[in-house]
Design a protein around this motif. Structure first.
Motif, PDB file in Angstrom:
ATOM      1  N   PRO A  58       7.224   9.123   8.628  1.00 57.52           N
ATOM      2  CA  PRO A  58       5.777   8.982   8.812  1.00 57.52           C
ATOM      3  C   PRO A  58       5.184   7.822   8.018  1.00 57.52           C
ATOM      4  O   PRO A  58       4.188   7.221   8.442  1.00 57.52           O
ATOM      5  CB  PRO A  58       5.228  10.325   8.321  1.00 57.52           C
ATOM      6  N   VAL A  59       5.784   7.501   6.871  1.00 59.49           N
ATOM      7  CA  VAL A  59       5.313   6.372   6.065  1.00 59.49           C
ATOM      8  C   VAL A  59       5.486   5.082   6.855  1.00 59.49           C
ATOM      9  O   VAL A  59       4.566   4.261   6.959  1.00 59.49           O
ATOM     10  CB  VAL A  59       6.081   6.288   4.724  1.00 59.49           C
ATOM     11  N   VAL A  60       6.676   4.890   7.416  1.00 65.58           N
ATOM     12  CA  VAL A  60       6.964   3.674   8.176  1.00 65.58           C
ATOM     13  C   VAL A  60       6.079   3.602   9.416  1.00 65.58           C
ATOM     14  O   VAL A  60       5.500   2.552   9.724  1.00 65.58           O
ATOM     15  CB  VAL A  60       8.451   3.611   8.551  1.00 65.58           C
ATOM     16  N   ALA A  66       1.794   0.757  12.059  1.00 66.16           N
ATOM     17  CA  ALA A  66       0.601   0.851  12.900  1.00 66.16           C
ATOM     18  C   ALA A  66      -0.597   0.184  12.255  1.00 66.16           C
ATOM     19  O   ALA A  66      -1.481  -0.349  12.943  1.00 66.16           O
ATOM     20  CB  ALA A  66       0.298   2.317  13.205  1.00 66.16           C
ATOM     21  N   ALA A  67      -0.630   0.193  10.910  1.00 64.90           N
ATOM     22  CA  ALA A  67      -1.752  -0.405  10.173  1.00 64.90           C
ATOM     23  C   ALA A  67      -1.561  -1.904   9.938  1.00 64.90           C
ATOM     24  O   ALA A  67      -2.443  -2.555   9.373  1.00 64.90           O
ATOM     25  CB  ALA A  67      -1.935   0.308   8.838  1.00 64.90           C
ATOM     26  N   GLY A  68      -0.419  -2.429  10.351  1.00 62.75           N
ATOM     27  CA  GLY A  68      -0.172  -3.858  10.188  1.00 62.75           C
ATOM     28  C   GLY A  68       0.500  -4.243   8.894  1.00 62.75           C
ATOM     29  O   GLY A  68       0.593  -5.428   8.567  1.00 62.75           O
ATOM     30  N   THR A  75       5.312   6.198  -0.699  1.00 61.27           N
ATOM     31  CA  THR A  75       6.165   7.366  -0.510  1.00 61.27           C
ATOM     32  C   THR A  75       5.551   8.406   0.417  1.00 61.27           C
ATOM     33  O   THR A  75       6.243   9.309   0.866  1.00 61.27           O
ATOM     34  CB  THR A  75       6.467   8.043  -1.863  1.00 61.27           C
ATOM     35  N   LYS A  76       4.255   8.273   0.700  1.00 57.35           N
ATOM     36  CA  LYS A  76       3.581   9.235   1.579  1.00 57.35           C
ATOM     37  C   LYS A  76       2.642   8.498   2.527  1.00 57.35           C
ATOM     38  O   LYS A  76       1.928   7.572   2.123  1.00 57.35           O
ATOM     39  CB  LYS A  76       2.787  10.255   0.753  1.00 57.35           C
ATOM     40  N   ALA A  77       2.632   8.942   3.775  1.00 52.99           N
ATOM     41  CA  ALA A  77       1.819   8.284   4.792  1.00 52.99           C
ATOM     42  C   ALA A  77       0.327   8.317   4.443  1.00 52.99           C
ATOM     43  O   ALA A  77      -0.411   7.380   4.751  1.00 52.99           O
ATOM     44  CB  ALA A  77       2.055   8.939   6.154  1.00 52.99           C
ATOM     45  N   LYS A  78      -0.103   9.375   3.777  1.00 52.84           N
ATOM     46  CA  LYS A  78      -1.535   9.529   3.501  1.00 52.84           C
ATOM     47  C   LYS A  78      -2.075   8.435   2.584  1.00 52.84           C
ATOM     48  O   LYS A  78      -3.280   8.189   2.561  1.00 52.84           O
ATOM     49  CB  LYS A  78      -1.821  10.901   2.894  1.00 52.84           C
ATOM     50  N   GLU A  86      -4.165   1.289   0.982  1.00 52.43           N
ATOM     51  CA  GLU A  86      -3.798  -0.122   0.962  1.00 52.43           C
ATOM     52  C   GLU A  86      -4.793  -0.934   1.798  1.00 52.43           C
ATOM     53  O   GLU A  86      -5.202  -2.028   1.404  1.00 52.43           O
ATOM     54  CB  GLU A  86      -2.365  -0.320   1.471  1.00 52.43           C
ATOM     55  N   THR A  87      -5.198  -0.384   2.926  1.00 49.90           N
ATOM     56  CA  THR A  87      -6.205  -1.047   3.749  1.00 49.90           C
ATOM     57  C   THR A  87      -7.524  -1.156   2.996  1.00 49.90           C
ATOM     58  O   THR A  87      -8.193  -2.198   3.008  1.00 49.90           O
ATOM     59  CB  THR A  87      -6.409  -0.277   5.060  1.00 49.90           C
ATOM     60  N   LYS A  88      -7.893  -0.083   2.304  1.00 49.45           N
ATOM     61  CA  LYS A  88      -9.134  -0.072   1.534  1.00 49.45           C
ATOM     62  C   LYS A  88      -9.091  -1.106   0.413  1.00 49.45           C
ATOM     63  O   LYS A  88     -10.063  -1.842   0.179  1.00 49.45           O
ATOM     64  CB  LYS A  88      -9.382   1.322   0.952  1.00 49.45           C
ATOM     65  N   ALA A  89      -7.963  -1.196  -0.277  1.00 45.48           N
ATOM     66  CA  ALA A  89      -7.832  -2.141  -1.393  1.00 45.48           C
ATOM     67  C   ALA A  89      -8.055  -3.570  -0.927  1.00 45.48           C
ATOM     68  O   ALA A  89      -8.663  -4.385  -1.647  1.00 45.48           O
ATOM     69  CB  ALA A  89      -6.462  -1.999  -2.042  1.00 45.48           C
TER      70      ALA A  89
END
Length: 314
Positions: free
Chosen positions: A35-37, A42-44, A270-273, A278-281
Motif C-alpha cells: 500500500p505504501v508503494v 499514485a501521488a507522484g 513505512t505506512k501509506a497514511k 509528504e505532499t503537504k510538506a
C-alpha cells in the motif's frame, strides 16, 4: 500523475530491518509495504532510495518486487555501493555489488548510483566510470563525503568526461554540518542535487514521540534518541506550533525546513497514511522568522545526532 520526485525522495532504510526490529523497531513485509508503494506512485512520488547495506539486500528485494507492478520509466531508483560490504577479492568490487542490486531490483540500470561513504575515494571512484559508460548507471552520487572528498571524486571522474550529479548527506534541524561546511552552497553553485537523509532524525522530529511515549524499546534508534527526548521537547513543540498555523504536523514542518534550505529530503516511508504528509510538506511556506525560530530551538536543544558511521564534514 503529478511528478513530485524532483523535490523529495522516498527512503527505504527501514524496509531492510531485521525480524527483531533491530534498527527501527519494526519488521516490514512486502504485504505491509505494497500500500505504501501504491499510494506513493499514485501521488507522484517516484524516486526511491535504497542500498544493499539496508538489510544486506532485504530492502532492495522488497522494493524490486513491489515496483514490478509499474513500467520502469515510471520510477527512478537510487542505490549504493558500500565499501565496507565489498567482498575484497575482486578488481571489480563496485561492478559486483551493482550486479547484485540490479538483480534484486529487477532492472538493468540504476538512475543514481552512490559511493556510500568515502572509505577510499582514490580506489572506488574510478570503478564507476565503466559502469556509466555501459549504461548501467545514469547518474553518479557520493554520500557522507566532505567537501574535499566531493571535489576529489569529481576530479577523478572528470578525467573520463564524467561528473558527480548529486551528494547525499545527513541533514536535519539538529544536524546541519553540510550547510556549515559549505557543501550545500557548493552543490547549488555547481548544479548538484543535495539529498538530505534523516531529516526527521528517525522519528525524533515528528512530534509523535516524547518522554511518555518513547521510540520503540530495543531498537537502535531508541537507544540513540530516547535519552534526548527531554532536550528536544521545546523544538518539537515549536515545530507543532508553526505547523498549526498552516494545518500541518511537526513532521511536515521539519521536512519543509529542509526544502527551504535547498535540500531534497529523503523521507523514510513505512505506512501509506503518511504519504499525504509528504505532499503537504511540499506546499508549506516557512517565513524567515519561522526558520530562525526553529534554528534557535534546535541550537538550544544542544543535541549531537551525528551517526556513528559519519565523519565530521568540516
Amino acid at each position: 500523475m503529478t511528478n513530485t520526485s524532483a523535490k523529495l525522495a522516498l527512503g527505504t532504510w527501514a524496509w531492510g530491518d531485521t525480524p527483531d526490529g533491530q534498527v527501527f523497531g519494526n519488521h516490514l513485509t512486502t504485504a505491509d509495504l505494497r500500500p505504501v508503494v501504491q499510494t506513493a506512485m499514485a501521488a507522484g512520488f517516484t524516486l526511491w532510495d535504497t542500498a544493499y547495506a539496508y538489510g544486506a539486500g532485504a530492502s532492495e528485494d522488497k522494493l524490486g518486487e513491489l515496483l514490478q507492478d509499474y513500467p520502469r520509466d515510471d520510477y527512478q531508483l537510487s542505490t549504493k555501493f558500500t565499501p565496507q560490504m565489498a567482498a575484497g577479492d575482486s578488481d571489480h568490487e563496485v561492478a559486483d555489488m551493482l550486479a547484485g542490486s540490479l538483480q534484486r531490483l529487477h532492472t538493468d540500470y540504476i538512475d543514481i548510483y552512490w559511493i556510500h561513504n568515502p572509505a577510499d575515494v582514490e580506489k572506488w571512484t574510478p570503478q564507476l566510470i565503466p559502469l556509466v559508460q555501459s549504461g548501467k548507471i545514469k547518474r553518479i552520487g557520493v554520500s557522507n563525503h566532505n567537501l574535499e572528498q566531493i571535489k576529489r571524486a569529481d576530479e577523478i571522474l572528470g578525467e573520463a568526461g564524467l561528473h558527480i550529479s548529486a551528494v547525499q548527506n545527513h541533514f536535519s534541524l539538529l544536524y546541519r554540518s553540510s550547510e556549515k561546511a559549505g557543501i550545500i552552497d557548493y552543490c547549488k553553485q555547481h548544479g548538484l542535487t543535495f539529498f538530505g537523509y534523516m531529516v526527521l532524525e528517525q522519528g525524533l522530529l515528528t512530534g509523535r514521540y516524547n518522554v511518555d511515549n518513547p521510540l520503540p524499546a530495543g531498537s537502535m534508534r531508541a537507544n540513540i534518541y530516547n535519552a534526548v527526548l527531554p532536550q528536544v521537547a521545546a523544538l518539537t513543540a515549536g515545530l507543532t506550533a508553526i505547523g498549526e498555523k498552516q494545518g500541518a504536523s511537526a513532521a511536515e514542518v521539519a521536512t519543509a525546513y529542509a526544502l527551504a534550505k535547498g535540500v531534497t529530503p529523503i523521507v523514510g516511508v513505512t505506512k501509506a497514511k503518511y504519504m499525504a504528509s509528504e505532499t503537504k510538506a511540499l506546499s508549506l511556506k516557512l517565513s524567515a522568522t519561522d526558520i530562525s525560530r526553529l534554528e534557535e530551538l534546535a541550537a538550544a536543544a544542544n543535541v549531537n545526532t551525528k551517526g556513528s558511521w559519519e565523519a565530521p564534514m568540516a
